[in-house]
Design a protein around this motif. Structure first.
Motif, PDB file in Angstrom:
ATOM      1  N   ARG A 166       0.977  -0.947  -0.216  1.00  0.00           N
ATOM      2  CA  ARG A 166       0.338   0.274  -0.079  1.00  0.00           C
ATOM      3  C   ARG A 166       1.008   1.428   0.162  1.00  0.00           C
ATOM      4  N   GLU A 167       0.966   2.042  -0.885  1.00  0.00           N
ATOM      5  CA  GLU A 167       1.497   3.521  -0.867  1.00  0.00           C
ATOM      6  C   GLU A 167       0.478   5.075  -0.956  1.00  0.00           C
ATOM      7  N   ARG A 168       0.975   5.626   0.219  1.00  0.00           N
ATOM      8  CA  ARG A 168      -0.010   6.447   0.443  1.00  0.00           C
ATOM      9  C   ARG A 168       0.616   7.767   0.013  1.00  0.00           C
ATOM     10  N   ALA A 169      -0.320   8.841  -0.402  1.00  0.00           N
ATOM     11  CA  ALA A 169       0.575  10.257  -1.025  1.00  0.00           C
ATOM     12  C   ALA A 169      -0.038  11.178   0.467  1.00  0.00           C
ATOM     13  N   ASP A 170      -0.918  11.126   1.535  1.00  0.00           N
ATOM     14  CA  ASP A 170      -1.363  11.354   1.881  1.00  0.00           C
ATOM     15  C   ASP A 170      -2.190  10.926   3.158  1.00  0.00           C
ATOM     16  N   GLN A 171      -2.676  11.753   3.956  1.00  0.00           N
ATOM     17  CA  GLN A 171      -3.740  10.829   5.325  1.00  0.00           C
ATOM     18  C   GLN A 171      -4.852  12.003   5.517  1.00  0.00           C
ATOM     19  N   LEU A 172      -5.420  12.556   3.871  1.00  0.00           N
ATOM     20  CA  LEU A 172      -6.981  13.903   4.171  1.00  0.00           C
ATOM     21  C   LEU A 172      -7.747  12.641   4.938  1.00  0.00           C
ATOM     22  N   MET A 173      -9.035  13.697   5.382  1.00  0.00           N
ATOM     23  CA  MET A 173      -9.188  12.821   5.323  1.00  0.00           C
ATOM     24  C   MET A 173     -11.121  13.368   5.215  1.00  0.00           C
TER      25      MET A 173
END
Ligand SMILES: Cc1cc2nc3c(=O)[nH]c(=O)nc-3n(C[C@H](O)[C@H](O)[C@H](O)COP(=O)(O)OP(=O)(O)OC[C@H]3O[C@@H](n4cnc5c(N)ncnc54)[C@H](O)[C@@H]3O)c2cc1C
Length: 365
Positions: A166-173
């Motif tokens: 799993r790659e992630r660019a940000d934690q936006l919610m």
């Protein structure tokens, strides 16, 4: 032996995959949990790029159903305190539709149900592959097998997460709520409103049922969990906006309950498709790549990926993985393209140079 492809998930990508598999002459074993009785999904803007995909799946008729309406105008305060018509920037392919999303999902579900070889209205508990066959355990106690698997379980990626990173660019919610309209003397505008603020951005759109869909996008450390429990904290956040708060008040919408929270960050799987113990699998929709909703392309991407399932699985089941590999490359190209587009969109906001939310998105990202 039959050529059965298990499809896990019943949001947008799942039914698209079931329809595509049926068109390719494959039998879909659809693991499609029933929606909760209060299922009222958020996210109603459908990009125009979805139209040819829906037509290819034989769903143009469903789109003509009552309840969806064109979205002609997006006003945004992005990079400026003033509201401007920013269609060209925020919706790269022009105006789209504002959906009755629950109706859209229900229509997709009933069309796919009619095309599936078998539909099981429960959740998957576990899946593993052995000797080129998928073995599924379902929450209703059934144990089933399939020759290939399409994971359309959204961000949870219930199967694919075991075979990919799993790659992630940000934690936006997102903190989102549907506000009832309480003032009959006002006809609310149909424009979609977007407003950037110091710690994130807001979205508001009039839903076909007359309520207002409002969402605040920020990072978890900047929001905390207070607004989801405390109505005053939520109304305080709305009051801190320049335009959204006035939009709500002037049009007679009522802020009566705290928002729901959900993940809205940009994440993707590497690889998004492959073989496990010889058995083909592909991730589609948010499971493969979930994008910051600023793009308004999540549903369109989910439809696009689901629609690829027929061709990809048909070839892989005949031992030809060219289409599987091409699909994986297209998803990765799509992610790279989106990341560049996302950088460009966030770079347009220069009013908050010291704010962590904007700094995190204006770096190399
Ligand atoms: C706040 C917000 C606003 C958004 N706004 C927009 C918008 O305006 N326009 C747009 O295009 N996109 C928008 N999106 C994105 C869009 O909603 C998603 O991209 C889209 O829902 C992805 O569809 P999907 O089918 O991949 O996943 P989902 O819709 O998440 O569906 C996943 C499915 O998998 C099922 N599932 C999960 N676990 C299991 C299991 N163990 N067994 C079986 N099934 C399982 C679930 O029940 C569900 O049916 C928004 C997202 C957010 C968070």
């Amino acid at each position: 032996m039959g050529r059965t492809v298990a499809v896990i998930g019943a949001g947008i990508a799942g039914p698209a995959a079931v329809l595509a598999l049926a068109r390719a002459g494959l039998e879909a074993l659809w693991v499609a949990p029933k929606p909760e009785p209060d299922h009222d999904p958020v996210g109603e803007t459908l990009a125009p790029a979805a139209n040819p995909i829906l037509a290819g799946l034989g769903l143009s008729g469903a789109m003509a159903a009552a309840g969806h309406r064109p979205s002609h105008t997006t006003l945004s305060a992005w990079g400026s305190d003033r509201l401007a018509d920013r269609n060209a920037i925020l919706h790269l392919e022009g105006p789209g539709l504002v959906l009755d999303r629950a109706r859209f999902e229900a229509d997709l579900r009933s069309h796919a149900a009619a095309s599936a070889g078998r539909m099981v209205e429960t959740r998957l508990s576990a899946a593993h592959a052995a000797d080129g066959v998928w073995h599924l355990s379902l929450e209703n106690g059934e144990a089933l097998t399939a020759d290939a698997l399409v994971d359309a379980s959204g961000r949870s990626a219930v199967v694919a997460r075991s075979f990919a990173a799993r790659e992630r660019a940000d934690q936006l919610m997102a903190a989102h709520a549907f506000l009832p309209h309480r003032d009959d003397s006002v006809e609310p505008t149909r424009a979609v409103l977007i407003e950037a603020v110091e710690s994130g951005w807001w979205y508001a759109a009039l839903r076909p049922d007359g309520s207002l869909s409002v969402a605040y996008f920020t990072d978890p450390d900047l929001l905390g969990d207070t607004p989801s429990r405390d109505l005053d904290a939520w109304t305080g956040l709305i009051a801190g906006t320049r335009h959204i708060g006035r939009w709500i008040e002037d049009a007679g919408f009522a802020v009566e309950a705290p928002p729901r929270l959900s993940s809205a960050g940009t994440t993707w799987l590497v690889p998004p498709a492959g073989r496990a113990e010889g058995a083909p699998w592909m991730a589609v929709g948010d499971c493969a790549a979930a994008f910051d909703p600023l793009s308004s392309h999540g549903m369109t991407t989910a439809l696009w990926a689901g629609a690829r399932a027929g061709g990809v699985m048909s070839a892989s089941l005949q031992g030809d993985d060219t289409a599987l590999e091409a699909y994986a490359r297209s998803v990765m190209d799509g992610v790279a393209g989106f990341l560049a587009q996302r950088r460009g969109m966030y770079a347009q906001e220069r009013r908050f140079p010291d704010a962590p939310f904007w700094q995190r998105r204006q770096g190399a990202g």
